[in-house]
Scaffold this motif. Structure first.
Motif, short mmCIF file in Angstrom:
data_model
loop_
_atom_site.label_atom_id
_atom_site.label_comp_id
_atom_site.label_asym_id
_atom_site.label_seq_id
_atom_site.Cartn_x
_atom_site.Cartn_y
_atom_site.Cartn_z
N HIS A 108 4.62 15.68 4.79
CA HIS A 108 3.88 14.31 4.71
C HIS A 108 2.87 14.28 3.68
O HIS A 108 1.83 13.38 3.72
CB HIS A 108 3.33 13.79 6.13
CG HIS A 108 4.52 13.50 7.33
ND1 HIS A 108 4.89 14.74 7.93
CD2 HIS A 108 5.17 12.74 7.44
CE1 HIS A 108 5.89 14.33 8.73
NE2 HIS A 108 5.93 12.79 8.53
N ALA A 109 2.99 15.29 2.45
CA ALA A 109 1.88 15.44 1.75
C ALA A 109 1.54 14.03 0.84
O ALA A 109 0.49 14.07 0.61
CB ALA A 109 2.46 16.44 0.69
N ASP A 110 2.43 13.03 0.90
CA ASP A 110 2.21 11.87 0.15
C ASP A 110 1.74 10.74 1.08
O ASP A 110 1.39 9.58 0.54
CB ASP A 110 3.45 11.43 -0.76
CG ASP A 110 3.87 12.23 -1.63
OD1 ASP A 110 3.02 13.15 -2.28
OD2 ASP A 110 5.05 12.60 -2.07
N ASP A 111 1.84 10.90 2.29
CA ASP A 111 1.03 9.91 3.25
C ASP A 111 -0.42 9.86 2.92
O ASP A 111 -1.06 10.66 3.05
CB ASP A 111 1.48 10.45 4.68
CG ASP A 111 1.17 9.51 5.90
OD1 ASP A 111 -0.05 8.63 5.38
OD2 ASP A 111 1.76 9.31 6.77
N PRO A 112 -0.74 8.49 2.79
CA PRO A 112 -2.29 8.33 2.36
C PRO A 112 -3.05 8.90 3.57
O PRO A 112 -3.97 9.28 3.43
CB PRO A 112 -2.28 6.92 2.41
CG PRO A 112 -0.73 6.45 2.15
CD PRO A 112 0.01 7.14 2.70
N LYS A 164 -3.00 12.54 3.62
CA LYS A 164 -4.00 12.86 2.28
C LYS A 164 -5.50 12.62 2.45
O LYS A 164 -6.42 13.55 2.20
CB LYS A 164 -3.68 12.07 1.08
CG LYS A 164 -2.47 12.53 0.17
CD LYS A 164 -2.34 11.57 -0.79
CE LYS A 164 -1.72 11.84 -1.97
NZ LYS A 164 -1.27 10.85 -2.98
N GLN A 219 -3.88 23.19 -0.53
CA GLN A 219 -3.40 22.63 0.64
C GLN A 219 -3.18 23.63 1.78
O GLN A 219 -3.64 23.38 2.95
CB GLN A 219 -1.95 21.72 0.39
CG GLN A 219 -1.40 21.16 1.57
CD GLN A 219 -0.33 20.34 1.07
OE1 GLN A 219 -0.19 19.60 0.21
NE2 GLN A 219 0.85 20.76 1.61
N VAL A 245 2.11 18.68 7.46
CA VAL A 245 1.30 18.73 6.15
C VAL A 245 2.26 18.59 4.86
O VAL A 245 2.24 17.72 3.88
CB VAL A 245 -0.10 19.39 5.95
CG1 VAL A 245 -0.72 19.30 4.65
CG2 VAL A 245 -0.98 19.15 7.05
N LEU A 288 -6.96 15.42 4.60
CA LEU A 288 -7.15 16.70 4.09
C LEU A 288 -8.21 16.75 3.41
O LEU A 288 -9.28 17.54 3.27
CB LEU A 288 -6.08 16.99 3.35
CG LEU A 288 -4.56 17.36 4.13
CD1 LEU A 288 -3.62 17.81 3.11
CD2 LEU A 288 -4.95 18.48 5.05
N THR A 289 -8.79 15.62 2.52
CA THR A 289 -9.80 15.33 1.68
C THR A 289 -10.95 15.40 2.63
O THR A 289 -11.92 16.00 2.32
CB THR A 289 -9.55 13.86 0.87
OG1 THR A 289 -8.48 14.07 0.27
CG2 THR A 289 -10.89 13.93 0.32
#
Ligand SMILES: CSCCC(=O)C(=O)COP(=O)(O)O
Ligand SMILES: [Mg+2]
Length: 237
Positions: A42-46, A49, A66, A39, A52-53
């Motif tokens: 790859h925090a910016d991977d749509p 993301k 996070q 995570v 997680l949301t």
């Protein structure tokens, strides 16, 4: 499988084509240990993301950081929760393992043999698992018998609906373009089998001795795939 009403086989994975211990003792710990690192990386991977949301929404905790969301997802792994965002992330993490050769897709030899035989006989084959479609393709794509994804006409995960909801099976039958009574569903989970039967599918329970099936479930029982042909001949559409 000939001279019977079956035109397609829809199969579960864990406990049916593959051992429960592989999923619980190999796949789940593999993902659990790597979740935080994956995570973070790859925090910016749509897709990450969005997962997680979605996890925060499911938990009703939009406020989670996070790290807290990762801890929540790890608690879901421990509880074997079949939550779609968790399954999405697990599939992505397992992909690295399969591609590097660290993970090998576990498959019972009888499942490999009879899936290939049924396909040769003209049956259509489908997978329905709580694991993501990516995870399904990885496990069948990296077996000791080679890449078996080519046997299947389609893969379904919880995006089609919960495995315990009869509407999910009706939706799968629509996509397969078959009446439900032409489809045989195989699973080790009697709640799933009940839902498939409610949708009109034929059902056979797999009892491979790894888990105890509840008494009085009323589904025909096979100990492995070699017993399915004979049982299928007794099923009525
Ligand atoms: C696709 S392999 C991983 C399976 C998985 O994550 C799981 O929860 C097992 O669910 P199934 O519906 O195959 O019993
Ligand atoms: Mg199962």
């Amino acid at each position: 499988m000939t001279n019977h009403p079956i035109r397609a086989v829809l199969t579960d994975i864990e406990g049916t084509t593959s051992s429960i211990s592989f999923v619980k003792d190999v796949l789940f710990p593999y993902a659990r240990q790597r979740l935080a690192g994956y995570v973070a990386e790859h925090a910016d991977d749509p897709t990450v993301k969005a997962a997680l949301t979605e996890a925060r929404v499911l938990a009703g905790r939009a406020d989670l950081s996070q790290d807290e969301t990762v801890a929540l997802l790890q608690s879901w792994i421990d509880a074997d929760r079949k939550a779609t965002p968790l399954k999405t992330l697990q599939g992505l993490i397992w992909e690295d393992g399969y591609r590097s050769g660290t993970l090998k897709g576990d498959l019972y030899p009888d499942a490999a043999e009879f899936l290939a035989r049924w396909r040769n006989e003209g049956l259509s084959l489908y997978v329905y698992s709580s694991g993501s479609v990516l995870a399904q393709k990885l496990i069948f794509g990296h077996t000791e018998f080679g890449d078996l994804t080519i046997l299947f006409s389609g893969f379904f995960d919880t995006l089609v609906g919960a495995k315990t909801d009869h509407a999910s099976y009706a939706a799968i039958a629509e996509v397969a373009d078959l009446p439900p009574f032409r489809i045989l569903f195989l699973s080790d989970n009697t709640a799933e089998l009940d839902a498939a039967r409610e949708a009109g599918m034929m059902t056979i329970a797999l009892d491979r001795g790894e888990a105890v099936l509840p008494e009085g479930h009323g589904h025909p029982v096979a100990r492995d795939f070699s017993e399915i042909d004979a049982l299928a001949g007794t099923l009525k559409a």
